[in-house]
Design a protein around this motif. Structure first.
Motif, short mmCIF file in Angstrom:
data_model
loop_
_atom_site.label_atom_id
_atom_site.label_comp_id
_atom_site.label_asym_id
_atom_site.label_seq_id
_atom_site.Cartn_x
_atom_site.Cartn_y
_atom_site.Cartn_z
N GLN A 15 -1.34 -2.51 3.48
CA GLN A 15 -2.72 -1.61 4.01
C GLN A 15 -2.47 -1.91 5.29
OE1 GLN A 15 -6.30 -2.65 2.29
NE2 GLN A 15 -5.88 -1.77 0.26
N PRO A 16 -3.09 -1.33 6.41
CA PRO A 16 -2.83 -1.63 7.91
C PRO A 16 -3.57 -2.65 8.22
CG PRO A 16 -3.42 0.64 7.41
CD PRO A 16 -3.44 0.27 6.09
N ILE A 17 -3.00 -3.46 9.12
CA ILE A 17 -3.68 -4.70 9.65
C ILE A 17 -4.65 -4.31 10.58
CG2 ILE A 17 -3.04 -6.66 11.39
CD1 ILE A 17 -1.43 -7.07 8.79
N GLN A 18 -5.74 -5.25 10.09
CA GLN A 18 -6.91 -5.00 11.00
C GLN A 18 -6.97 -5.79 12.34
OE1 GLN A 18 -9.92 -3.34 9.79
NE2 GLN A 18 -8.55 -2.89 7.89
N ARG A 19 -6.97 -4.71 13.36
CA ARG A 19 -6.70 -5.24 14.81
C ARG A 19 -7.78 -6.51 15.10
NH1 ARG A 19 -2.99 -2.12 17.15
NH2 ARG A 19 -2.67 0.02 16.13
N ARG A 69 -4.85 -12.42 -10.87
CA ARG A 69 -5.29 -10.79 -10.75
C ARG A 69 -5.79 -10.59 -9.12
NH1 ARG A 69 -9.23 -7.28 -10.78
NH2 ARG A 69 -10.50 -8.92 -11.54
N ILE A 70 -6.71 -11.31 -8.78
CA ILE A 70 -7.35 -10.96 -7.17
C ILE A 70 -6.40 -11.87 -6.33
CG2 ILE A 70 -9.35 -11.94 -6.04
CD1 ILE A 70 -10.14 -9.96 -8.10
N ALA A 71 -5.86 -12.84 -6.55
CA ALA A 71 -4.73 -13.31 -5.39
C ALA A 71 -3.65 -12.40 -5.42
CB ALA A 71 -4.27 -14.70 -5.80
N HIS A 72 -3.05 -11.81 -6.40
CA HIS A 72 -1.90 -11.05 -6.42
C HIS A 72 -2.52 -9.54 -5.91
CE1 HIS A 72 1.15 -8.37 -8.60
NE2 HIS A 72 1.62 -8.90 -7.47
N GLN A 73 -3.57 -9.30 -6.15
CA GLN A 73 -4.18 -7.81 -5.55
C GLN A 73 -4.24 -8.00 -4.14
OE1 GLN A 73 -7.52 -6.65 -7.67
NE2 GLN A 73 -6.18 -5.64 -9.16
N ALA A 96 0.01 -5.34 15.90
CA ALA A 96 -0.32 -5.02 14.61
C ALA A 96 0.93 -4.52 13.96
CB ALA A 96 -1.50 -4.16 14.21
N LYS A 97 1.40 -3.45 14.46
CA LYS A 97 2.79 -2.84 14.00
C LYS A 97 3.77 -3.91 13.70
CE LYS A 97 5.85 0.99 15.33
NZ LYS A 97 6.29 1.97 16.33
N GLN A 98 4.04 -4.81 14.57
CA GLN A 98 5.16 -5.69 14.64
C GLN A 98 4.79 -6.87 13.42
OE1 GLN A 98 4.88 -7.36 18.51
NE2 GLN A 98 6.89 -7.20 18.91
N VAL A 99 3.38 -6.92 13.09
CA VAL A 99 3.16 -7.91 12.00
C VAL A 99 3.35 -7.11 10.57
CG1 VAL A 99 1.21 -9.18 10.86
CG2 VAL A 99 1.34 -9.26 13.31
N GLN A 100 2.84 -5.82 10.83
CA GLN A 100 2.94 -5.05 9.53
C GLN A 100 4.36 -4.77 9.18
OE1 GLN A 100 -0.16 -3.21 8.41
NE2 GLN A 100 0.95 -3.53 6.16
N ALA A 101 5.32 -4.66 10.27
CA ALA A 101 6.73 -4.44 9.80
C ALA A 101 7.29 -5.75 9.11
CB ALA A 101 7.61 -4.08 11.08
N ALA A 102 6.87 -6.88 9.72
CA ALA A 102 7.31 -7.97 9.36
C ALA A 102 7.13 -8.41 7.91
CB ALA A 102 7.00 -9.33 10.19
#
Length: 511
Positions: A394-398, A382-386, A451-457
Motif C-alpha cells: 500500500q502507498p506510504i502515508q506521507r 496472522r496480524i503481523a504478516h498481514q 514516499a516514492k523512494q521508500v515505497q520502491a525500496a
C-alpha cells in the motif's frame, strides 16, 4: 498568590525547549513583569516560541582522511573541548572470519578478544590492568560478527597518551593466550551456554541466524558452540592474531584533542609497530530462500516467542537510508509504529513488538520479533504478516513519513554527541568503506527521502512471501500456519507452496 504564579511559570518553562539557565541577566526584568501579571500572560509569552525554527541544524563533525605509506584508511576528528583521545583499531576479524583459521572453529575471534588482556610474557593480567588504571586509561577488546575492535581512551597529555599506546601495541603483539586464562574463560563460557538453553529469546536468535544463513559464516553465534570452543588452543589463537590482526586488515579511527599533525604521527606509530600482512578474504554471498521457512522449537511455557524475517542488505546498499526510514515506520518507533499499533494498541497481544534492520559486510537481516500468550500465537502471526504485506503493497502515508523523518533527524545528533560516539561512527565509516563526509550526507539524504523512494525500496527488498519463522512455543500447528500464510498472500492452493518445516529442535541449538 505570588508563589502560585512562580509555580505556573516554572511548569510552563519546563514544558518548553528553554530553561532558566538560558535566560540572560537582561531578561530578568521581563521575567519579573510576567510574574506580576496573570498566569495567562506566561502562557501567551511562551506561545511566541512557535515563531522559532522548528528544526535546528546540527553540523556533523568534520572528518579528515589521514594518509600513510601503508594506505590503511585512517579517519580523524579534532575535538578541543576535553583533553581526551579516543582510538579504535577495527580489524576485519570478527567471527565471520573464524573458519579462515580452521574449519568449524566458531568462537575463535571472541575467545581471542576475551584473552587478549590476560597477559603477555612480560606482563601479567594484573599488571596490564594496573598500568592502564595508573594512566587513567580505558582499554577494551571485543569481537562481533564483522569486526574485531581494540579501543583505547586516554588523556591527550603525552605523558599519559604515549605509555598507554605503547601498552596497547604490546598487548596486540605479545598476548600469550595462556592455558590458565583459556581454561578460565572456557569454564565461564560453559555456564553461559547452559543459560542459553533456559532463555527462549537466545534459542530463537541462534536458530534464526542458522535458518537464514545456512552454511554462510554469519550462521553461527559469535561466541561459538559447546563443541567448537572445546577445540580452541593457544596455538590457534596465536595463528588468528598473526594472520588477521595486522595493519593491512584494519582501519584506524582517532577522535580527540590533537592537531592533524599529531593524529597523523600517532597513526604512523600504530602502523609501524603492528605486524604487516594481508586483507582477510571477502565473505561469500548468502543464498536467498525462495519460500516460507518455518522453524519450531518446542519449549514448555505458556508464552510463545516469535521471530520473523529474511535476508536484508549490505551496509553499502544505496537503498539503506530509505529502508531505515521504512523500518522505523513499521516497527522501530515504539507506540507510533505500525507493528505496535496492530499487535499491542488494537489487540493487546503483546507488551512490545519491534522490527529491526541490520546491514553488514555481507547481507544483513530484516526481522521482527515479539512474545505473546500461546493461545494468541496464531492470530498474532496472522496480524503481523498481514501488516507487513500491506505495508509493502500500500502507498506510504506521507504524514507518518514526515513525522518519522523528523524524529530520526532530531535524534541523529546523538550519534556524535560525545568523543566516544564520534569515534565509533568513524570506525564504522572506515570499516564499511563509506565516504568521509557520510555523517553530513546522511542528514541531507534523510531529509530528501520521498514516499516514492521508500515505497520502491520496500518493494525491492522486503518480501512477505519469503519469510523465515522461528517459533519457540509449547505447541505449533505447522500445517495450519502454512495455510494461513498462503491465504494472507491470496494463494488459494497452499499445496503449491513448498515450505520447509522443522518439527524438532536442531541439536546445534544446544551449542
Amino acid at each position: 498568590m505570588q508563589k502560585l504564579k512562580y509555580t505556573l511559570l516554572i511548569s510552563a518553562l519546563l514544558c518548553s525547549t528553554w530553561s532558566f539557565a538560558e535566560l540572560e541577566p537582561d531578561n530578568q526584568a521581563n521575567v519579573d513583569s510576567i510574574l506580576d501579571d496573570t498566569p495567562l500572560k506566561s502562557i501567551t509569552t511562551l506561545q511566541s516560541l512557535k515563531n522559532l525554527s522548528q528544526q535546528k541544524s546540527y553540523q556533523a563533525p568534520f572528518v579528515q582522511e589521514l594518509n600513510n605509506p601503508q594506505k590503511v584508511r585512517t579517519l580523524f576528528v579534532s575535538t578541543q573541548d576535553l583533553p581526551i583521545v579516543d582510538i579504535q583499531l577495527t580489524f576485519n576479524a570478527g567471527s565471520a572470519q573464524d573458519e579462515n583459521i580452521a574449519k568449524g572453529m566458531y568462537g575463535l575471534s571472541n575467545m581471542a578478544a576475551r584473552l587478549m588482556t590476560e597477559g603477555t610474557e612480560q606482563y601479567t593480567a594484573k599488571q596490564i590492568a594496573s598500568t592502564f588504571e595508573g594512566l587513567g586509561a580505558k582499554f577494551s577488546v571485543n569481537a562481533y560478527r564483522d569486526m574485531f575492535t581494540v579501543r583505547l581512551r586516554v588523556l591527550s597529555d603525552p605523558n599519559k597518551l604515549n605509555p598507554a599506546v605503547d601498552m596497547m601495541l604490546h598487548i596486540l603483539k605479545h598476548a600469550t593466550f595462556n592455558n590458565s586464562g583459556l581454561n578460565l574463560v572456557l569454564n565461564n563460557t560453559k555456564v553461559g551456554q547452559k543459560q542459553i538453553q533456559e532463555n527462549p529469546n537466545r534459542l530463537m536468535g541462534i536458530r534464526f541466524y542458522r535458518a537464514i544463513y545456512g552454511t554462510h559464516p554469519y550462521a553461527e553465534p559469535s561466541v561459538g558452540t559447546n563443541a567448537s570452543i572445546q577445540k580452541i588452543t593457544p596455538e590457534l589463537l596465536v595463528q588468528f592474531r598473526n594472520k588477521l590482526l595486522v595493519s593491512q586488515n584494519m582501519n584506524i579511527a582517532i577522535t580527540g584533542n590533537l592537531t592533524t599533525e599529531q593524529a597523523t604521527n600517532l597513526s604512523h606509530l600504530l602502523l609501524q609497530n603492528l605486524p604487516q600482512g594481508e586483507k582477510a578474504p571477502e565473505l561469500p554471498e548468502p543464498l536467498e530462500q525462495a519460500d516460507f521457512n518455518i522453524q519450531f522449537i518446542p519449549y514448555q511455557s505458556t508464552q510463545a516467542n516469535i521471530m520473523i524475517g529474511h535476508l536484508g542488505i549490505t551496509r553499502e546498499n544505496p537503498d539503506r537510508i530509505a529502508l531505515e526510514v521504512a523500518n522505523q515506520m513499521f516497527g522501530g518507533s515504539g507506540f507510533n509504529s505500525i507493528l505496535m499499533k496492530e499487535l499491542r494498541v488494537k489487540r493487546g497481544y503483546t507488551y512490545g513488538a519491534y522490527s529491526n534492520l541490520t546491514s553488514m559486510q555481507s547481507r544483513g537481516l530484516f526481522s521482527l520479533s515479539y512474545a505473546t500468550q500461546q493461545e494468541q500465537m496464531m492470530d498474532s502471526i496472522r496480524i503481523a504478516h498481514q501488516a507487513l504485506r500491506d505495508f509493502v503493497q500500500q502507498p506510504i502515508q506521507r504524514k507518518q513519513l514526515e513525522e518519522t523523518k523528523e524524529g530520526m533527524l532530531r535524534s541523529f545528533p546523538m550519534s556524535f554527541s560525545s568523543n566516544a560516539n564520534i569515534n565509533a561512527q568513524l570506525a564504522s565509516i572506515g570499516f564499511y568503506h563509506l565516504p568521509a563526509d557520510y555523517l553530513s550526507q546522511y542528514q541531507q539524504q534523510l531529509s530528501a527521502i520521498t514516499a516514492k523512494q521508500v515505497q520502491a525500496a520496500l518493494q525491492k527488498h522486503i518480501r512477505a512471501d519469503r519469510l523465515t519463522f522461528v517459533i519457540v512455543a509449547n505447541t505449533l500447528d505447522q500445517p495450519a500456519l502454512k495455510k494461513m500464510l498462503n491465504e494472507n498472500l491470496g494463494n488459494t492452493s497452499s499445496s503449491e507452496t513448498k515450505t520447509m518445516l522443522s518439527e524438532k529442535t536442531d541439536t546445534k541449538d544446544k551449542g
